[in-house]
Motif scaffolding. Structure first.
Motif, PDB file in Angstrom:
ATOM      1  N   CYS A 122       0.801  -1.225   0.000  1.00  0.00           N
ATOM      2  CA  CYS A 122       0.000   0.000   0.000  1.00  0.00           C
ATOM      3  C   CYS A 122       0.832   1.272   0.000  1.00  0.00           C
ATOM      4  O   CYS A 122       0.281   2.376  -0.044  1.00  0.00           O
ATOM      5  N   SER A 123       2.139   1.170   0.113  1.00  0.00           N
ATOM      6  CA  SER A 123       3.080   2.293   0.127  1.00  0.00           C
ATOM      7  C   SER A 123       2.954   3.189   1.353  1.00  0.00           C
ATOM      8  O   SER A 123       3.522   4.277   1.380  1.00  0.00           O
ATOM      9  N   ALA A 124       2.219   2.758   2.375  1.00  0.00           N
ATOM     10  CA  ALA A 124       2.107   3.545   3.609  1.00  0.00           C
ATOM     11  C   ALA A 124       3.429   3.494   4.356  1.00  0.00           C
ATOM     12  O   ALA A 124       4.128   2.475   4.352  1.00  0.00           O
ATOM     13  N   LYS A 125       3.783   4.592   5.001  1.00  0.00           N
ATOM     14  CA  LYS A 125       5.012   4.647   5.788  1.00  0.00           C
ATOM     15  C   LYS A 125       4.872   3.738   7.006  1.00  0.00           C
ATOM     16  O   LYS A 125       3.818   3.653   7.619  1.00  0.00           O
ATOM     17  N   PHE A 126       5.956   3.042   7.343  1.00  0.00           N
ATOM     18  CA  PHE A 126       5.958   2.254   8.574  1.00  0.00           C
ATOM     19  C   PHE A 126       6.104   3.217   9.739  1.00  0.00           C
ATOM     20  O   PHE A 126       7.083   3.947   9.827  1.00  0.00           O
ATOM     21  N   LEU A 150       8.860  -9.704   0.639  1.00  0.00           N
ATOM     22  CA  LEU A 150       8.874  -8.246   0.773  1.00  0.00           C
ATOM     23  C   LEU A 150       8.308  -7.811   2.115  1.00  0.00           C
ATOM     24  O   LEU A 150       7.533  -8.535   2.751  1.00  0.00           O
ATOM     25  N   LEU A 151       8.671  -6.591   2.528  1.00  0.00           N
ATOM     26  CA  LEU A 151       8.161  -6.023   3.765  1.00  0.00           C
ATOM     27  C   LEU A 151       6.799  -5.392   3.517  1.00  0.00           C
ATOM     28  O   LEU A 151       6.631  -4.623   2.570  1.00  0.00           O
ATOM     29  N   VAL A 152       5.858  -5.739   4.391  1.00  0.00           N
ATOM     30  CA  VAL A 152       4.510  -5.189   4.283  1.00  0.00           C
ATOM     31  C   VAL A 152       4.027  -4.795   5.676  1.00  0.00           C
ATOM     32  O   VAL A 152       4.557  -5.263   6.685  1.00  0.00           O
ATOM     33  N   CYS A 153       3.023  -3.929   5.706  1.00  0.00           N
ATOM     34  CA  CYS A 153       2.463  -3.492   6.977  1.00  0.00           C
ATOM     35  C   CYS A 153       1.490  -4.548   7.508  1.00  0.00           C
ATOM     36  O   CYS A 153       1.088  -5.462   6.783  1.00  0.00           O
ATOM     37  N   ASP A 154       1.093  -4.396   8.758  1.00  0.00           N
ATOM     38  CA  ASP A 154       0.197  -5.364   9.376  1.00  0.00           C
ATOM     39  C   ASP A 154      -1.150  -5.468   8.656  1.00  0.00           C
ATOM     40  O   ASP A 154      -1.601  -6.574   8.372  1.00  0.00           O
ATOM     41  N   PRO A 155      -1.808  -4.337   8.324  1.00  0.00           N
ATOM     42  CA  PRO A 155      -3.090  -4.462   7.621  1.00  0.00           C
ATOM     43  C   PRO A 155      -2.981  -5.148   6.252  1.00  0.00           C
ATOM     44  O   PRO A 155      -3.927  -5.774   5.804  1.00  0.00           O
ATOM     45  N   CYS A 156      -1.836  -5.058   5.607  1.00  0.00           N
ATOM     46  CA  CYS A 156      -1.662  -5.700   4.293  1.00  0.00           C
ATOM     47  C   CYS A 156      -1.157  -7.133   4.406  1.00  0.00           C
ATOM     48  O   CYS A 156      -0.813  -7.748   3.387  1.00  0.00           O
ATOM     49  N   SER A 157      -1.094  -7.669   5.620  1.00  0.00           N
ATOM     50  CA  SER A 157      -0.609  -9.045   5.780  1.00  0.00           C
ATOM     51  C   SER A 157      -1.471  -9.821   6.768  1.00  0.00           C
ATOM     52  O   SER A 157      -0.972 -10.618   7.548  1.00  0.00           O
TER      53      SER A 157
END
Length: 194
Positions: A122-126, A150-157
């Protein structure tokens, strides 16, 4: 031939009862305390071969470790260690190792945490490292997708799926992109749009 093992060591000797206090009724309602400094404990050693199970790129791997390795003497027992070393946990881990080793595809290389400051989906900043307690801050954490690495945020995983080509036969964390990969979106109803 090895000499037979002797009997187990005797249990610790309990210390005598603590001195009576003015409020002591004498009914024996006290905890007996073992004086472990005076008890001889036998030297403990690990028999046989040590199979070290460790995680690498989201899958379990194994390595044989010499039972006399100095690092094994420094291990401090903790509650989660006991749970991790029950037979079912060993069985599950070794079963996964066998499946991963025979899988047609090796696990993907994981993107290191320090290489990205935004989610690959989602390209959101961590923002998990911030001290504010906003909802967006609380819910942003870095996770590696087990399928693409790849690294992803919690909502995207939030999704899990089985990855048999990697040898992962139990559902594991994947990013939204990998979860929905190959699925077709339902066709849009043109009448509903108009």
């Amino acid at each position: 031939p090895a000499a037979p093992l002797g009997p187990p060591p005797p249990p610790p000797v309990l210390s005598s009862r603590a001195p009576a206090s003015p409020n002591d009724s004498g009914d024996g309602d006290y905890d007996a305390v073992a004086d472990l400094e005076d008890v001889h404990m036998p030297d403990l050693f690990i028999p046989g071969r040590v199979v070290h199970v460790y995680s690498w790129r989201g899958v379990y791997r194994t390595a044989i470790v010499d039972r006399r390795h100095a690092a094994l003497a420094d291990i401090a027992v903790s509650a989660n260690m006991i749970a991790d070393h029950k037979m079912q946990a060993y069985f599950d881990a070794v079963h996964e190792v066998l499946e991963v080793n025979s899988a047609p595809t090796p696990p993907p290389e994981w993107q290191p945490f320090h290489t990205a400051d935004s989610c690959s989906c989602c390209s959101a900043k961590f923002t998990w490292h911030c001290t504010t307690q906003q909802a967006t801050t609380v819910y942003r954490e870095k996770h590696n997708c087990r399928q693409c690495g790849l690294l992803v945020c919690d909502p995207c995983s939030k999704h899990s799926k089985v990855l048999p080509r990697l040898g992962l036969l139990q559902p594991c964390r994947v990013c939204d992109r990998c979860f929905y990969e190959g699925t077709k979106m339902p066709p849009k109803d043109d009448a509903a749009v108009a």
